[in-house]
Design a protein around this motif. Structure first.
Motif, short mmCIF file in Angstrom:
data_model
loop_
_atom_site.label_atom_id
_atom_site.label_comp_id
_atom_site.label_asym_id
_atom_site.label_seq_id
_atom_site.Cartn_x
_atom_site.Cartn_y
_atom_site.Cartn_z
N THR A 128 1.04 -1.30 0.10
CA THR A 128 -0.03 0.25 -0.03
C THR A 128 0.70 1.28 0.04
OG1 THR A 128 -1.59 -0.74 1.55
CG2 THR A 128 -1.94 1.23 1.23
N PRO A 129 1.11 2.34 -1.24
CA PRO A 129 1.43 3.58 -1.07
C PRO A 129 0.93 3.61 0.40
CG PRO A 129 0.83 2.75 -3.34
CD PRO A 129 -0.23 1.71 -2.29
N ALA A 130 2.36 4.94 0.48
CA ALA A 130 2.03 5.64 1.57
C ALA A 130 1.51 7.48 1.55
CB ALA A 130 3.01 5.93 2.29
N ASN A 131 0.03 7.94 1.88
CA ASN A 131 0.08 9.12 0.63
C ASN A 131 0.65 10.29 2.28
OD1 ASN A 131 -0.93 9.53 4.01
ND2 ASN A 131 -2.87 8.74 3.46
N LEU A 132 1.48 9.74 2.89
CA LEU A 132 1.99 11.32 2.74
C LEU A 132 1.46 12.54 2.75
CD1 LEU A 132 4.77 10.39 0.82
CD2 LEU A 132 4.82 9.97 3.04
N THR A 133 0.31 12.50 3.49
CA THR A 133 -0.39 14.07 3.74
C THR A 133 0.31 14.97 4.20
OG1 THR A 133 -2.08 12.95 5.04
CG2 THR A 133 -2.72 12.57 3.20
N LYS A 135 2.94 16.23 4.74
CA LYS A 135 3.77 17.41 3.61
C LYS A 135 3.23 17.50 2.40
CE LYS A 135 6.48 18.09 7.00
NZ LYS A 135 5.26 18.10 7.86
N PHE A 136 3.17 19.28 1.72
CA PHE A 136 2.56 18.74 0.78
C PHE A 136 3.70 18.41 -0.45
CE2 PHE A 136 2.80 21.60 -3.13
CZ PHE A 136 1.75 21.18 -4.15
N HIS A 137 4.56 18.50 -0.27
CA HIS A 137 5.89 17.87 -1.18
C HIS A 137 5.79 16.53 -1.09
CE1 HIS A 137 7.81 18.08 2.58
NE2 HIS A 137 8.91 16.96 1.59
N ARG A 138 5.24 16.06 0.07
CA ARG A 138 5.58 14.68 -0.16
C ARG A 138 3.99 13.58 -0.47
NH1 ARG A 138 9.80 10.97 2.59
NH2 ARG A 138 9.44 9.93 0.51
N SER A 139 3.22 14.64 -0.68
CA SER A 139 1.92 13.96 -1.12
C SER A 139 1.78 13.79 -2.08
CB SER A 139 1.14 14.75 -0.76
OG SER A 139 0.81 16.30 -1.18
N LEU A 140 2.76 14.35 -3.58
CA LEU A 140 2.20 14.20 -4.78
C LEU A 140 2.64 12.70 -5.58
CD1 LEU A 140 4.41 17.84 -5.85
CD2 LEU A 140 2.22 17.28 -4.84
N GLU A 141 3.92 11.98 -4.37
CA GLU A 141 3.94 10.68 -5.02
C GLU A 141 3.44 9.75 -4.82
OE1 GLU A 141 7.43 10.00 -1.62
OE2 GLU A 141 8.33 12.36 -1.85
N PRO A 142 2.14 9.40 -4.07
CA PRO A 142 1.93 7.97 -4.06
C PRO A 142 1.13 7.86 -5.30
CG PRO A 142 0.66 9.70 -2.74
CD PRO A 142 1.46 10.32 -3.04
N GLU A 143 0.83 8.45 -6.11
CA GLU A 143 0.31 7.64 -7.55
C GLU A 143 1.76 7.01 -8.35
OE1 GLU A 143 -2.37 9.87 -9.89
OE2 GLU A 143 -3.55 10.57 -7.99
N VAL A 144 2.39 7.87 -8.36
CA VAL A 144 3.43 7.48 -9.39
C VAL A 144 4.45 5.94 -8.85
CG1 VAL A 144 5.99 8.35 -9.85
CG2 VAL A 144 4.07 9.44 -10.53
N THR A 145 4.48 6.41 -6.93
CA THR A 145 4.97 5.55 -7.12
C THR A 145 4.11 3.68 -6.98
OG1 THR A 145 6.18 6.17 -4.66
CG2 THR A 145 5.42 4.63 -4.05
N GLY A 146 2.85 3.92 -6.80
CA GLY A 146 1.67 2.61 -7.37
C GLY A 146 2.36 2.45 -8.58
N ARG A 147 2.45 2.64 -9.23
CA ARG A 147 3.02 2.33 -10.67
C ARG A 147 4.25 2.11 -10.47
NH1 ARG A 147 -0.07 7.21 -12.81
NH2 ARG A 147 1.61 8.47 -12.80
N ILE A 148 5.51 1.84 -9.70
CA ILE A 148 6.97 2.30 -9.82
C ILE A 148 6.33 1.02 -9.53
CG2 ILE A 148 8.85 1.95 -8.95
CD1 ILE A 148 8.86 5.45 -9.96
N LEU A 149 6.13 0.11 -7.65
CA LEU A 149 5.45 -1.19 -7.30
C LEU A 149 5.35 -1.60 -7.92
CD1 LEU A 149 5.54 0.89 -3.60
CD2 LEU A 149 6.76 -0.83 -4.53
N GLN A 150 3.93 -1.73 -9.05
CA GLN A 150 3.44 -2.53 -10.25
C GLN A 150 3.84 -3.04 -10.72
OE1 GLN A 150 -0.72 -1.18 -11.02
NE2 GLN A 150 -0.86 -0.16 -9.04
#
Length: 448
Positions: A128-133, A135-150
């Motif tokens: 489960t990718p972290a949503n990192l809510t 911190k704004f700069h980290r909240s931008l990551e989850p969708e791409v993180t999910g694609r990289i993990l998949q």
């Protein structure tokens, strides 16, 4: 059945910089606006990956995010060419612009929470990718993180991927930085420890006063449900609010575990004695080692400064344990004295290996921040995307890739340079081919 703990380290991105974006992270804020070296940072990270592979560990790599994040800047109202978007964002909204240039995805301990197949109801490895809510700069990551993990763990027979939790502070999730797993052997079911900083729906409960608690109990409970974990194999632990206020923004800054060892500071956990009793009860009759570091031996300030607990504890092929520590631990008198005494004791940890990861340390992340731990069976390792695993050939290719595309020095003013965007996209496009990831970045998916 043999099982490995594979470390997937984050590859440092081409826009590695010190913007001081992370309130509550002392190292990040104290080095704000310093000049960075993306090339040196990437090479330090790769050197650590190769060193662990040479020790006999199975070592992987995860790709960085696309930065500057032009898509997000456009969502926030900046229009025109990419060059105009960069120019206007830098002039009109400097902090927003800097957030959209962050290379913080290098800290893959925040990428996701992972439960191995030995623990889950369906016998698959769950991500489960972290949503990192927080911190704004980290909240931008989850969708791409999910694609990289998949793209890295693509076989649905063995791997299950979940969407990140709702983008709301009530379900603030920081990934594996607030999660660890204890087990007698990697291939046996274990006890998963979910550490949270606050209750989202009950404000009467203890909470830090100075710095934010990024992980909520409710997020941790949701991850455990998604991963199909049995309640007898899960312990939810509240981080000590006072220690968060001393700069311990994640649990992995104050505690780390490996197999049957939990290495932690005496101030790490709220109601510590009850927590340790519950862990011991759920762990069963197998040997379990609690290595508790006193404040007298190592003050919290020293632990934060050196990232003593943001070290990796690894089990080597001969079944001995070693600590992978930043060189700052060797340079600090209290910490070095403690580690020297630890490996001379009867504790299971018998060796300390020091690494120079100063480019990461100055931005607020030690060796443990740089890796995502994934326990895998031999069958599961065999179906991981092989291009993401580090060996001599892939290490050499990645080093050549860094030499070709990364700048030696990067200042804040460089971030608005349209040429840097072109360089970064060119580099990432080549990287996805090198790692056989497919089109994971927004610029590669436009019009698809």
């Amino acid at each position: 059945m043999k099982q490995f703990e594979v470390n997937f380290d984050g590859l440092v991105g081409p826009t590695h910089n010190y913007a001081g974006l992370s309130f509550g992270n002392v190292a990040s804020q104290s080095n704000a606006n310093a000049i960075s070296s993306p090339k040196q940072a990437a090479k330090q990270g790769l050197a650590k990956m190769k060193a662990l592979a040479d020790m006999g560990m199975t070592q992987g790599v995860l790709a960085p995010q696309e930065r500057p994040d032009i898509a997000t800047l456009r969502r926030l109202g900046f229009t025109g060419s990419d060059a105009r978007v960069l120019e206007n964002a830098a002039k009109q909204a400097r902090q927003v612009f800097l957030a959209c240039c962050s290379a913080s995805s290098m800290w893959t301990a925040n990428a996701a929470t992972v439960s191995p197949s030995a623990d889950t109801a369906d016998g698959r490895v769950h991500f489960t990718p972290a949503n990192l809510t927080n911190k704004f700069h980290r909240s931008l990551e989850p969708e791409v993180t999910g694609r990289i993990l998949q793209a890295t763990f693509a076989n649905e027979k063995y791997f299950a991927h979940h969407a990140h939790l709702p983008d709301n502070e009530h379900f603030g999730d920081e990934g594996a930085a607030n999660h660890t797993r204890l087990c007698s052997n990697y291939c046996h079911s274990g006890v998963e420890l979910f550490v949270y900083g606050r209750y989202a729906f009950d404000t009467t409960k203890p909470a830090p006063k100075r710095y934010p608690a990024r992980q909520t109990l409710e997020a941790s409970q949701a991850i455990a449900r998604l991963h199909g974990l049995d309640e007898d194999s899960v312990v939810f632990i509240q981080q000590n609010p006072d220690v968060i206020d001393q700069g311990v923004f994640h649990n992995d800054v104050i505690a780390v575990g490996n197999q049957n060892v939990l290495f932690f500071h005496e101030q790490a956990f709220y109601q510590k004695d009850a927590v340790l009793q519950e862990i011991r009860r759920k762990f069963g009759d197998h040997p379990l080692h609690f290595i508790e570091v006193s404040t007298d031996a190592v003050p919290v300030a020293d632990a934060v400064k050196t990232y003593l607990f943001n070290t990796q504890i690894i089990t080597l092929p001969d079944n001995s344990m070693a600590i992978i520590a930043p060189s700052e631990c060797e340079e600090n008198e209290n910490v070095h004295r403690y580690l020297s005494a630890l490996i001379a004791s009867d504790a299971p940890i018998k060796e300390v290996k020091y690494f120079d990861v100063k480019q990461s340390m100055r931005n607020g992340g030690g060796p443990a921040c740089l890796r995502l731990r994934v326990a895998l069976t031999e069958q599961e390792v065999a179906v991981v995307n092989p291009a993401t695993l580090i060996n001599d050939t892939q290490f050499a290719k990645l080093n050549r890739w860094v030499d070709k595309h990364y700048r030696d020095v990067l200042t804040e003013n460089d971030l608005r340079d349209p040429q840097l965007l072109i360089e970064s996209r060119t580099a990432l496009d080549e990287l996805t081919q090198l790692l056989k990831l497919g089109s994971v970045y927004p610029f590669q998916r436009q019009g698809s």
